[in-house]
Design a protein around this motif. Structure first.
Motif, PDB file in Angstrom:
ATOM      1  N   VAL A   1      12.624  38.329  11.306  1.00  0.00           N
ATOM      2  CA  VAL A   1      13.021  37.935  12.831  1.00  0.00           C
ATOM      3  C   VAL A   1      11.689  37.209  13.391  1.00  0.00           C
ATOM      4  O   VAL A   1      11.710  36.691  14.629  1.00  0.00           O
ATOM      5  CB  VAL A   1      13.310  39.221  13.433  1.00  0.00           C
ATOM      6  N   ILE A   2      10.633  37.986  12.941  1.00  0.00           N
ATOM      7  CA  ILE A   2       9.058  37.542  13.822  1.00  0.00           C
ATOM      8  C   ILE A   2       8.836  35.746  13.682  1.00  0.00           C
ATOM      9  O   ILE A   2       8.255  35.384  14.646  1.00  0.00           O
ATOM     10  CB  ILE A   2       8.085  38.273  13.009  1.00  0.00           C
ATOM     11  N   PHE A   3       9.646  35.254  12.666  1.00  0.00           N
ATOM     12  CA  PHE A   3       9.436  33.697  12.747  1.00  0.00           C
ATOM     13  C   PHE A   3      10.242  33.084  13.696  1.00  0.00           C
ATOM     14  O   PHE A   3      10.139  31.991  13.862  1.00  0.00           O
ATOM     15  CB  PHE A   3       9.936  33.374  11.325  1.00  0.00           C
ATOM     16  N   ARG A   4      11.176  33.979  14.526  1.00  0.00           N
ATOM     17  CA  ARG A   4      11.536  33.106  15.595  1.00  0.00           C
ATOM     18  C   ARG A   4      10.818  33.220  16.969  1.00  0.00           C
ATOM     19  O   ARG A   4      11.018  32.805  17.806  1.00  0.00           O
ATOM     20  CB  ARG A   4      12.960  33.745  15.655  1.00  0.00           C
ATOM     21  N   ALA A   5       9.791  34.294  16.801  1.00  0.00           N
ATOM     22  CA  ALA A   5       8.683  34.036  17.965  1.00  0.00           C
ATOM     23  C   ALA A   5       7.848  32.994  17.972  1.00  0.00           C
ATOM     24  O   ALA A   5       7.724  32.306  16.983  1.00  0.00           O
ATOM     25  CB  ALA A   5       7.967  35.430  17.840  1.00  0.00           C
ATOM     26  N   PRO A   6       7.257  32.408  18.994  1.00  0.00           N
ATOM     27  CA  PRO A   6       6.324  31.491  19.074  1.00  0.00           C
ATOM     28  C   PRO A   6       4.888  31.798  18.692  1.00  0.00           C
ATOM     29  O   PRO A   6       3.948  31.650  19.459  1.00  0.00           O
ATOM     30  CB  PRO A   6       6.296  31.135  20.619  1.00  0.00           C
ATOM     31  N   ILE A   7       5.077  31.960  17.228  1.00  0.00           N
ATOM     32  CA  ILE A   7       3.699  32.318  16.507  1.00  0.00           C
ATOM     33  C   ILE A   7       3.069  31.161  15.877  1.00  0.00           C
ATOM     34  O   ILE A   7       1.913  31.088  15.262  1.00  0.00           O
ATOM     35  CB  ILE A   7       3.857  33.620  15.738  1.00  0.00           C
ATOM     36  N   PHE A   8       4.005  30.186  15.498  1.00  0.00           N
ATOM     37  CA  PHE A   8       3.226  29.333  14.383  1.00  0.00           C
ATOM     38  C   PHE A   8       2.290  28.345  15.251  1.00  0.00           C
ATOM     39  O   PHE A   8       1.508  27.860  14.606  1.00  0.00           O
ATOM     40  CB  PHE A   8       4.768  28.379  14.338  1.00  0.00           C
ATOM     41  N   PRO A   9       2.206  28.169  16.795  1.00  0.00           N
ATOM     42  CA  PRO A   9       1.258  27.507  17.143  1.00  0.00           C
ATOM     43  C   PRO A   9      -0.154  27.704  16.844  1.00  0.00           C
ATOM     44  O   PRO A   9      -1.187  27.328  17.057  1.00  0.00           O
ATOM     45  CB  PRO A   9       1.479  27.508  18.726  1.00  0.00           C
ATOM     46  N   PHE A  10      -0.352  29.202  16.419  1.00  0.00           N
ATOM     47  CA  PHE A  10      -1.691  29.638  16.431  1.00  0.00           C
ATOM     48  C   PHE A  10      -2.274  28.830  15.182  1.00  0.00           C
ATOM     49  O   PHE A  10      -3.422  28.617  14.955  1.00  0.00           O
ATOM     50  CB  PHE A  10      -1.591  31.210  15.718  1.00  0.00           C
TER      51      PHE A  10
ATOM     52  N   PHE B   1      23.238  31.886  13.428  1.00  0.00           N
ATOM     53  CA  PHE B   1      21.801  31.980  13.992  1.00  0.00           C
ATOM     54  C   PHE B   1      21.456  33.235  14.389  1.00  0.00           C
ATOM     55  O   PHE B   1      20.081  33.458  14.386  1.00  0.00           O
ATOM     56  CB  PHE B   1      21.974  30.924  14.900  1.00  0.00           C
ATOM     57  N   TYR B   2      22.091  33.801  15.392  1.00  0.00           N
ATOM     58  CA  TYR B   2      21.543  35.116  15.885  1.00  0.00           C
ATOM     59  C   TYR B   2      21.609  36.394  14.945  1.00  0.00           C
ATOM     60  O   TYR B   2      21.400  37.458  15.480  1.00  0.00           O
ATOM     61  CB  TYR B   2      22.397  35.271  17.162  1.00  0.00           C
ATOM     62  N   SER B   3      22.037  36.210  13.666  1.00  0.00           N
ATOM     63  CA  SER B   3      22.082  37.254  12.875  1.00  0.00           C
ATOM     64  C   SER B   3      20.848  37.792  12.472  1.00  0.00           C
ATOM     65  O   SER B   3      19.746  36.896  12.285  1.00  0.00           O
ATOM     66  CB  SER B   3      23.004  37.004  11.399  1.00  0.00           C
ATOM     67  N   PRO B   4      20.307  39.046  12.303  1.00  0.00           N
ATOM     68  CA  PRO B   4      19.189  39.375  11.823  1.00  0.00           C
ATOM     69  C   PRO B   4      18.783  38.982  10.407  1.00  0.00           C
ATOM     70  O   PRO B   4      17.487  38.676  10.177  1.00  0.00           O
ATOM     71  CB  PRO B   4      18.998  41.140  11.978  1.00  0.00           C
ATOM     72  N   ASP B   5      19.495  38.646   9.904  1.00  0.00           N
ATOM     73  CA  ASP B   5      19.499  38.220   8.474  1.00  0.00           C
ATOM     74  C   ASP B   5      19.419  36.562   8.331  1.00  0.00           C
ATOM     75  O   ASP B   5      19.430  36.042   7.141  1.00  0.00           O
ATOM     76  CB  ASP B   5      20.688  38.605   7.488  1.00  0.00           C
ATOM     77  N   PHE B   6      19.329  35.973   9.587  1.00  0.00           N
ATOM     78  CA  PHE B   6      19.068  34.512   9.231  1.00  0.00           C
ATOM     79  C   PHE B   6      17.693  34.165   9.354  1.00  0.00           C
ATOM     80  O   PHE B   6      16.979  34.624   9.934  1.00  0.00           O
ATOM     81  CB  PHE B   6      19.693  33.784  10.524  1.00  0.00           C
ATOM     82  N   ILE B   7      17.218  33.388   8.287  1.00  0.00           N
ATOM     83  CA  ILE B   7      15.943  33.086   7.882  1.00  0.00           C
ATOM     84  C   ILE B   7      15.386  31.666   8.323  1.00  0.00           C
ATOM     85  O   ILE B   7      14.137  31.529   8.317  1.00  0.00           O
ATOM     86  CB  ILE B   7      15.502  33.654   6.387  1.00  0.00           C
ATOM     87  N   GLY B   8      16.332  30.629   8.152  1.00  0.00           N
ATOM     88  CA  GLY B   8      16.194  29.304   8.529  1.00  0.00           C
ATOM     89  C   GLY B   8      14.944  28.818   7.783  1.00  0.00           C
ATOM     90  O   GLY B   8      13.887  28.354   8.198  1.00  0.00           O
ATOM     91  N   THR B   9      15.120  28.599   6.199  1.00  0.00           N
ATOM     92  CA  THR B   9      14.184  28.195   5.402  1.00  0.00           C
ATOM     93  C   THR B   9      13.611  26.785   5.536  1.00  0.00           C
ATOM     94  O   THR B   9      12.596  26.389   5.663  1.00  0.00           O
ATOM     95  CB  THR B   9      14.668  28.442   3.842  1.00  0.00           C
ATOM     96  N   GLY B  10      14.510  26.008   6.224  1.00  0.00           N
ATOM     97  CA  GLY B  10      14.445  24.627   6.193  1.00  0.00           C
ATOM     98  C   GLY B  10      13.501  24.364   7.439  1.00  0.00           C
ATOM     99  O   GLY B  10      12.559  23.583   7.588  1.00  0.00           O
ATOM    100  N   SER B  11      13.707  25.215   8.455  1.00  0.00           N
ATOM    101  CA  SER B  11      12.871  25.233   9.651  1.00  0.00           C
ATOM    102  C   SER B  11      11.472  25.653   9.396  1.00  0.00           C
ATOM    103  O   SER B  11      10.557  25.023  10.001  1.00  0.00           O
ATOM    104  CB  SER B  11      13.053  26.376  10.662  1.00  0.00           C
ATOM    105  N   ARG B  12      11.305  26.376   8.420  1.00  0.00           N
ATOM    106  CA  ARG B  12       9.754  26.837   8.174  1.00  0.00           C
ATOM    107  C   ARG B  12       9.076  25.705   7.268  1.00  0.00           C
ATOM    108  O   ARG B  12       7.934  25.320   7.453  1.00  0.00           O
ATOM    109  CB  ARG B  12       9.694  28.164   7.115  1.00  0.00           C
ATOM    110  N   ILE B  13       9.830  25.052   6.381  1.00  0.00           N
ATOM    111  CA  ILE B  13       9.401  23.912   5.674  1.00  0.00           C
ATOM    112  C   ILE B  13       9.219  22.730   6.599  1.00  0.00           C
ATOM    113  O   ILE B  13       8.011  21.932   6.562  1.00  0.00           O
ATOM    114  CB  ILE B  13      10.471  23.441   4.803  1.00  0.00           C
TER     115      ILE B  13
END
Length: 453
Positions: free
Chosen positions: A113-122, A183-195
Motif C-alpha cells: 500500500v505504501i507504493f500509493r503514497a507520493p514517495i517515488f519522487p524521492f 484499485f482500492y483493494s489493499p491487495d492491489f499492487i499495480g505492477t505496471g505502474s511500478r515498471i
C-alpha cells in the motif's frame, strides 16, 4: 614565449576537480533537502512519537553519510568508486525504508500500500543531487540504482502477500464499480505502474547523463581550442607582435586598414656600421638579439606594439592596432626606460648607444602584402617624422627627440625644448623636445634648421 600545453591527463584533472566541487555542493544541497523533507515528515507525524522517531533516525543516518562523504572528497581515501558507493547507499537505505516501514504503524495493511503514497519522487531527488557531480557515469549509476531499488522494494513488499490484484484483473474496459473494487483493494499492487515509474526514472537519468556528457564534451573542445589558440599565438607571436598575433587570430588572418591618431617610436643603434666592423657578424647578431629582447619587453610592458625590426632599428606603435588612450604617455615612458637601460648595462658584453624619435599624429595601419604573405605595417607622415627625429639626434647631440604633437598631452616640466623643425606640407613648424635633466628648466632654444618631407 612559453607555450602552454594541456594534455589528456591535465584535462582529466580539470574534470575531476569539477566533479569534486560539484559533489561538495550536492552534499550541501542534499543536507538542505533532508532538513526540509525530514522536518515535514516528522512534523506531520508528531502525534505518533514512535513513527516520528523512526523518521528522525533515518534523516540522521542520511545526514551522517553525507558528512562522511564530504570529508572523504579530495583526501587520500577518495577513490573513483567512492561516489558510486554513497549513491548506492542512499538509494539502498531509501528503498529498505520503503520496503519495510508502513505509512502508519497503527494500520494493518499490506506493505504494498505504501507504493500509493507520493514517495517515488524521492528517487528523483537523489538523481538530481548526482547531477551536480558533472559526471554522466554517476548520473546513470543513480538511475540504475534507483530502478533496482524501487523494483527491489516493490518485490520485497509483495513477496508474502497471499493474494494480489493487478491492472490485468480489471479487464480491458472495466466499469466504475469493478475499477474501484480492484484499485482500492489493499491487495492491489499495480505492477505496471511500478515498471512505468522505473522506466521514467531511467529515461530521465539517461537524458541528464546525455546533457552532462555533452557539457563535458563542449568544455573539452573549449580547452583544446584554447590550447590550439595559445599554441598558434605563441608560435605566430615569434614572427609578429603578440598583440597583432592575437588580433590576427581573432580576425582570422587579416587586419582591416584603419586611420587613427597614434604615437610612433623609432629607435636605432648609434654607429651601427662601425660597431659591426669592430665585432663582426656573429658578435653583432648576439648584441642585437640581447638588445631587441630587452627593448621588446619594455615596449610591450608599456602597451606598445613592435611592427618592424629594420636592421638595427625598432619601429613601435602605440594606439594601433590595440587602442590606448594614454598612447603618448606610454611611448614616452618606454623611451625613457630604453634610454636609461642602454646607459646602465651592456648587451652581449658590448656597450651601445641608441637614438630615439617619437612623434604623434595620424597614421594608416593594416595588413599589406602579396603572394600569399602579409605583414602589419603603419604608414604616413607621422611615421616618417619619427624616423627623421631619430636621425636628427646625431645632429643635435641628443639621445631622444620628441615632437611637440606628443608632448602636448603630457606635463611640460618633463621636457626641454630644443627648437623647431619645418615640415613640408605643414604651415607651422613643429616644436622639438628632449627629456629634461634633473633641475633643468624648460626654456626654448634657437630654431633647428631642418625640413622633413
Amino acid at each position: 614565449m612559453q607555450q602552454t600545453v594541456i594534455g589528456k591527463s591535465e584535462q582529466a584533472a580539470i574534470f575531476h576537480e569539477a566533479e569534486q566541487k560539484g559533489l561538495r555542493l550536492a552534499i550541501k544541497g542534499r543536507l538542505v533537502a533532508l532538513i526540509l523533507m525530514g522536518g515535514w515528515l516528522i512534523a506531520t507525524r508528531s502525534g505518533n512519537p514512535t513513527l516520528a522517531f523512526e523518521y528522525g533516525t533515518a534523516v540522521a543516518i542520511f545526514a551522517i553519510l553525507g558528512v562522511i562523504h564530504y570529508r572523504i572528497i579530495g583526501t587520500a581515501q577518495d577513490r573513483y568508486w567512492v561516489k558510486y558507493l554513497f549513491v548506492a547507499l542512499d538509494i539502498g537505505i531509501l528503498s529498505a525504508l520503503i520496503a519495510t516501514q508502513p505509512i502508519f504503524d497503527t494500520v494493518d495493511l499490506p506493505q504494498a500500500v505504501i507504493f500509493r503514497a507520493p514517495i517515488f519522487p524521492f528517487y528523483f531527488v537523489v538523481l538530481g543531487i548526482a547531477a551536480f557531480s558533472f559526471s554522466p557515469g554517476l548520473v546513470l549509476w543513480a538511475g540504475i540504482c534507483g530502478v533496482a531499488g524501487w523494483m527491489g522494494a516493490f518485490g520485497f513488499a509483495i513477496r508474502n502477500m497471499p493474494q494480489t490484484y493487478d491492472w490485468g484483473d480489471m479487464g480491458i474496459a472495466p466499469d466504475t464499480q469493478t475499477f474501484m473494487t480492484y484499485f482500492y483493494s489493499p491487495d492491489f499492487i499495480g505492477t505496471g505502474s511500478r515498471i512505468q515509474e522505473s522506466i521514467a526514472l531511467f529515461i530521465v537519468a539517461c537524458l541528464i547523463a546525455s546533457v552532462m556528457w555533452r557539457a563535458r564534451h563542449t568544455v573539452r573542445r573549449q580547452i583544446e581550442a584554447e590550447q590550439e589558440r595559445s599554441a598558434i599565438s605563441d608560435v605566430f607571436g615569434q614572427y609578429v607582435p603578440p598583440a597583432v598575433a592575437e588580433v590576427l587570430i581573432s580576425k582570422r588572418g587579416t587586419l582591416s586598414p584603419i586611420e587613427r591618431e597614434a604615437t610612433i617610436l623609432f629607435a636605432d643603434v648609434a654607429d651601427f656600421t662601425k660597431l659591426t666592423e669592430t665585432i663582426g657578424p656573429k658578435g653583432i647578431v648576439e648584441v642585437l638579439n640581447a638588445y631587441f629582447d630587452a627593448v621588446s619587453q619594455i615596449i610591450t610592458r608599456h602597451h606598445g606594439v613592435i611592427t618592424q625590426f629594420q636592421g638595427d632599428a625598432v619601429l613601435a606603435t602605440f594606439n594601433v592596432p590595440v587602442e590606448d588612450d594614454d598612447h603618448a604617455g606610454c611611448a614616452i615612458r618606454a623611451a625613457r626606460e630604453i634610454n636609461d637601460l642602454v646607459h646602465q648595462r651592456d648587451f652581449a658584453g658590448i656597450h651601445i648607444q641608441t637614438r630615439i624619435g617619437i612623434c604623434t599624429g595620424t597614421v594608416i595601419a593594416g595588413s599589406v602584402g602579396g603572394g600569399g604573405r602579409q605583414s602589419y605595417t603603419v604608414h604616413g607622415d607621422t611615421v616618417n617624422l619619427a624616423a627623421r627625429l631619430e636621425v636628427m639626434n646625431k645632429e643635435l647631440g641628443t639621445d631622444v627627440l620628441i615632437s611637440g604633437t606628443t608632448t602636448k598631452y603630457l606635463a611640460a616640466d618633463d621636457f626641454r625644448k630644443i627648437g623647431q623643425m619645418d615640415v613640408r606640407g605643414l604651415s607651422e613648424p613643429i616644436d622639438l623636445f628632449t627629456f629634461a635633466a634633473a633641475g633643468e628648466l624648460n626654456v626654448p632654444t634657437d630654431n633647428v634648421p631642418a625640413t622633413a618631407s
